[in-house]
Design an enzyme around this catalytic site. Structure first.
Site, PDB file in Angstrom:
ATOM      1  CB  VAL A   1      -1.061  -0.709   1.511  1.00 31.75           C
ATOM      2  CG1 VAL A   1      -2.411   1.644   0.696  1.00 31.75           C
ATOM      3  CG2 VAL A   1      -1.491  -1.306   1.133  1.00 31.75           C
ATOM      4  CB  SER A   2       1.605   3.299  -2.304  1.00 33.64           C
ATOM      5  OG  SER A   2       2.568   4.695  -2.811  1.00 33.64           O
TER       6      SER A   2
END
Length: 777
Positions: free
Chosen positions: A351-352
């Site tokens: 997840v960014s």
């Protein structure tokens, strides 16, 4: 102090919206106190500075040897909650503004707690979790692979964490009082994207259909209510990486989660003083001072007052002055602890926070979908944060990373305020916990097993948040002969290890390397904390989105024998108690993106976690004891440090520490949004970390000769930037930048620098100096 929003003085008549807001707050507090009077728990919260060395030390996270700390964006903290049943059990959760927890830090904290409290707080019921900022000092983990770029072990980084965690737990323990915990959940849709979507898509389609998004969008928040004092804090879990700040940033920062925590704590302090004129949900809270009387409205008068205060030359001071001048110490009351808000990490593996997606920096086109490359090169593919567009339009004066950090932090902060205000479900029932150590290098899972730790080729490729170098690529399940030869010079994996890790091509066989001491962990802690219908799964790594979902669902299936699943909350606390890199699903592992290549113990790692956590969950509902398992090693005495100590600080002839090198021009007048900068002859910040103090201070004139602290190096609008003219120079200087907030009150200000110098004989001498005064209109 008044908030930094629209100025509100005691001479102004409150608006209708202000009265409505004040009435709403009184109603909420009254309802909270009425409900919490029935509490059966003791609750306590604490917070302490863990900023560490702000110079010379490599930052932990990106493994970029050139990313060396040289100042402070804002300070780092350890935030703790304790929930206890009187005469029964307690659980302790510590949230660190650090990249991850460390096995060695955990071991030493537990040793101190046992010496202080006996068996009250042990490894069984204490969880220490990192937010995963990539902008904090490194060198505090005990395994070789995690401290190579920091030139080995860094004692100051380690001590700052151990001391800060202990102090935050002590505060929480001393603050234990009757109270209640409420839980709430809600979706936050614009603070995360999946940075490895090709791996996620390899999960079974039927499984993916169960979820609307390819990342977990749900935030889970706990609200802590003291029976007498009302709200005293909140902790929440939400998945997004601490990579809004880039791999080239050199200022210590809590990244987006640390920013959100700072915003929310300041919001509450502002809210609590009833000075706001509009809902702070719509704007990041800022404080302003109300100490300059309203009649100072005219530019000429301010200029005349400012012109009478020249710069204050460097002088010797006591260290206590820096602590006493900290702005937030003025928020606290002796009889009541400050509001503590923590933004915790969960299954953030893929997840960014760079939500605009990944693009090639040479062409501006999207990166290759499967390998995140540009013309075959990973170095050109970068994720863009939400501040990128503003930077292109010229609407923001700072680099993209600062604005992106603010935006993602603010989005989490807004959602947390919303959940805090509407939380009504109370946690009821027992407080309990389970903990064990597992040797993950050899766990049997059905007909399969895990492997000794190893890192694959795609590990060296990095991610779109921070690309690697050379010719490594994500998605590489073959490797190449040259890099296999290089890795083999360290340790050539045998056939059994190669087959066990398949299809990962092994770059570094870390789990089988033990010289000069262990390169990677093998024995890991797993832990469950229970507070009523909430169950926290403490995992020592970064689970991807689907890996986290599978673990939560597996534990829920076991707990369903005891709990109403419609009223059961299970959260994952990532990067907790130690660090062992990533955990992907079996299907994601086959793709060998960065996360798969960094899943140390092979393709069956997740299934091993699920198996062991189900055992813990079963023991929890059957009230059975758990075998402690093998103890992890304590490698403190084995640590090697190659970081050069500070030998001597010096200034040019005729100058003293704290003198202005570049002063604010005399007679300066600034407006809102302007940047005020003063540079001082300084000394290495490693001489004194100024823990719970400050290196940088903005003061406002209170009367003819008294100055009041307004902002310090824990404020978003202040940056403390330290540098040397050359690497081996004994001279250094500190630049302090203050962006005048949009709603700062007109007045006379100055910038003050605190520091500590080291003499040739090893003594440390504290100093301070102040700029020429200037006006803000």
């Amino acid at each position: 102090m008044a908030p930094r929003h629209q100025p509100y003085s005691v001479l102004q008549k409150p608006s209708k919206s202000m009265w409505l807001l004040m009435t709403r707050l009184l109603v909420v507090v009254n309802c909270i106190q009425t409900t919490s009077s029935e509490s059966t728990h003791l609750i306590g919260l604490g917070s302490y500075d863990i900023t560490g060395p702000a110079a010379d030390v490599n930052m932990m996270g990106y493994a970029n040897v050139e990313q060396i700390a040289s100042g402070i964006h804002f300070r780092l903290r350890a935030r703790t909650f304790i929930v206890s049943q009187p005469e029964e059990k307690s659980v302790v959760f510590v949230n660190l503004d650090a990249c991850m927890a460390s096995q060695l830090v955990t071991i030493k904290v537990i040793e101190r707690l046992k010496a202080r409290y006996g068996d009250l707080y042990t490894e069984k019921n204490v969880a220490i979790s990192g937010i995963h900022t990539h902008a904090g000092p490194g060198g505090y983990l005990q395994y070789v692979v995690y401290i190579i770029t920091s030139l080995g072990f860094v004692q100051q980084s380690f001590d700052a964490l151990v001391n800060g965690i202990e102090r935050s737990i002590m505060q929480a323990h001393d603050n234990l009082r009757p109270g209640s915990v409420f839980i709430n959940k809600g979706d936050l849709l614009d603070a995360s994207i999946n940075r490895s979507p090709s791996a996620y898509l390899n999960n079974p389609e039927q499984e993916r259909r169960n979820y609307e998004y390819d990342t977990d969008k749900e935030m889970t928040l706990l609200k802590f209510i003291d029976n007498e004092w009302g709200p005293i804090g909140s902790f929440n879990w939400f998945a997004t990486h601490g990579t809004s700040m880039s791999r080239t940033n050199s200022l210590i920062s809590g990244d987006n989660k640390g920013a959100a925590a700072r915003f929310m704590e300041d919001w509450f302090n502002t809210n609590n003083k009833q000075f706001q004129t509009q809902s702070l949900i719509h704007k990041v809270p800022r404080r302003i001072s109300n100490i300059i009387p309203d009649f100072h409205q005219h530019r000429k008068e301010l200029m005349e007052i400012a012109s009478s205060f020249g710069s204050l030359p460097g002088r010797s001071v006591t260290r206590d002055l820096s602590v006493a001048k900290r702005v937030r110490s003025r928020f606290r009351k002796a009889e009541k602890p400050g509001f503590v808000s923590a933004f915790c990490q969960t299954n953030c593996g893929d997840v960014s926070p760079n939500v605009l997606g990944a693009f090639c920096i040479d062409t501006g086109l999207p990166c290759d979908f499967n390998q995140s490359t540009c013309n075959g090169k990973n170095e050109l593919c970068y994720g863009r944060g939400p501040g990128y567009v503003k930077k292109l339009c010229g609407a923001y004066r700072y680099p993209d990373e600062f604005e992106s950090t603010r935006i993602i932090g603010e989005r989490q902060f807004k959602k947390a305020v919303e959940l805090l205000e509407s939380a009504s479900e109370k946690l009821n029932g027992k407080v309990d916990y389970r903990h064990t150590y597992v040797d993950f290098s050899n766990v049997s899972v059905g007909n399969n097993k895990t492997c000794p730790a190893a890192m694959g080729f795609a590990f060296a490729a990095g991610t779109t948040d921070g690309p690697g170098a050379f010719d490594f690529k994500q998605g590489d399940d073959q490797g190449n002969a040259f890099w296999k030869l290089v890795g083999g010079l360290l340790k050539k994996p045998d056939e059994e290890q190669i087959n066990c890790q398949d299809p990962k091509p092994i770059l570094i066989d870390t789990g089988e390397m033990h010289d000069p001491y262990d390169w990677a962990p093998a024995i890991l802690p797993i832990q469950i904390l229970q507070i009523g219908q909430l169950v926290i799964l403490s995992v020592p790594g970064e689970f991807t989105t689907m890996a986290g979902r599978r673990l939560r669902e597996a534990v829920k299936e076991v707990l369903a024998q005891e709990f109403d699943t419609n009223n059961l909350h299970v959260v994952i606390a990532g990067l907790t108690n130690t660090y062992s890199q990533y955990v992907t699903t079996f299907e994601e592992y086959q793709i060998q993106r960065y996360e798969g290549a960094s899943t140390l113990y092979g393709p069956h790692t997740l299934n091993a976690y699920i198996q062991e956590f189900k055992k813990l969950a079963m023991s929890l509902i059957t009230d059975q004891k758990v075998e402690p398992g093998p103890n992890p090693p304590d490698l403190l005495d084995n640590q090697i440090s190659l970081l050069t100590p500070v030998i001597l600080d010096a200034t040019p002839f005729g100058s003293r520490f704290g003198d202005c090198k570049t002063d604010v021009p005399s007679g300066s007048v600034f407006s809102k949004g302007d940047v005020v900068t003063a540079t001082f002859w300084s000394a290495c910040p490693r001489n004194d970390l100024m823990t719970e103090g400050t290196f940088a201070l903005v003061e406002i004139l209170k009367n003819e000769e008294e100055w009041e602290p307004v902002y310090d190096d824990d404020d978003w609008c202040v940056k403390f930037i330290w540098s040397r003219p050359s690497k081996l120079s004994t001279r250094s200087y500190a630049s302090i930048e203050w962006v005048v907030p949009d709603v700062a009150r007109s007045g006379v200000y100055r910038i003050t620098h605190f520091g500590a110098s080291k003499s040739l004989f090893g003594s440390v001498n504290h100093f301070s100096g102040s700029s020429t005064a200037f006006a803000v209109t």
